[in-house]
Write a protein that holds these residues in place. Sequence first.
Motif, short mmCIF file in Angstrom:
data_model
loop_
_atom_site.label_atom_id
_atom_site.label_comp_id
_atom_site.label_asym_id
_atom_site.label_seq_id
_atom_site.Cartn_x
_atom_site.Cartn_y
_atom_site.Cartn_z
N SER A 125 0.83 -1.21 0.00
CA SER A 125 0.00 0.00 0.00
C SER A 125 0.87 1.26 0.00
O SER A 125 0.53 2.26 -0.64
CB SER A 125 -0.94 0.01 1.21
OG SER A 125 -0.23 0.24 2.42
N GLU A 129 1.07 4.15 -3.11
CA GLU A 129 0.82 5.56 -2.87
C GLU A 129 2.01 6.45 -3.22
O GLU A 129 1.82 7.57 -3.73
CB GLU A 129 0.45 5.78 -1.40
CG GLU A 129 0.14 7.23 -1.06
CD GLU A 129 -0.30 7.43 0.38
OE1 GLU A 129 -0.50 8.61 0.77
OE2 GLU A 129 -0.44 6.43 1.11
N HIS A 130 3.23 5.96 -3.00
CA HIS A 130 4.38 6.86 -3.05
C HIS A 130 5.44 6.53 -4.09
O HIS A 130 6.24 7.40 -4.43
CB HIS A 130 5.05 6.91 -1.68
CG HIS A 130 4.19 7.45 -0.58
ND1 HIS A 130 3.80 8.77 -0.53
CD2 HIS A 130 3.64 6.84 0.50
CE1 HIS A 130 3.05 8.97 0.55
NE2 HIS A 130 2.94 7.81 1.19
#
Length: 273
Positions: A125, A129-130
């Motif tokens: 996750s 996201e990054h």
Amino acid sequence: MTFISYAQNFEDIRLWRALKHFENGFYIDVGANQPTVDSVTKAFYERGWTGINIEPVQVYHDALCQERPKDINLQCVAGDNAEALTFYAIADTGLSTVEASVAKQHRDAGMDVRSHTVHSRTLTSICEEHVKGPIHFLKIDVEGHEETVLRGMDFSQWRPWIILIETPWTRDQTWEQLLLDAGYHSVLFDGLNTFYLAEEHLHFKGAFELAPCNLDEFQFCYGHSFSYPLTDLETALHHERQRADRAEAELHALRNSRSWRAVETLKKVLRRA
């Protein structure tokens, strides 16, 4: 530029050998701890690299935010799902853990172990996201929580080129099979960590075959545990240099401010009058 090593056991030197030709690289540090002391990523940050630091301890997370503003600093633990966990903190050490059995050993040894609740996220996750490009290396130092961290990473989608994980001296890590099944190869145990290469990056193997030496052209950072003990005078001199550097930076910022330029312009006008 001379390579300044901050890592505890030459980890950054070994990584730099393999990765020094890549500019603006990216790392993930799970259990980042302090941003400078024994840091595997500090030397890379100084050379323009950035990454993700995962650190649940408040004081270390705050220090990371202050000293690593270009990094993504997350105050959480990495796990195999999103949940609330009990975290056992041991101040001023790198021994904090989410493993109750490990915490009990430290408490029985007389250490001050304090528990609080932290949030857990999966590495998958976090990457979703990054992460926007390759992950050049992933470092994991989580005091017994390694298998849970690895189970939370989708290695079919996210492929760190190099992974290093703090490893028991007995080398009986049950989590290693997860990496082998994901196509990673063990290339080095340095007494503290095991280094793994993704099978598509085995051409880096030669960088790990020779112990760090003078050919690496490195120096230890100020106060490194492998360096000579510092005298009180040297410590005081170092602090004064830090103060001078901060003052010079503040003066530079002031001179570049609008108010300073306005005052200087006014002075020139008055001198001409």
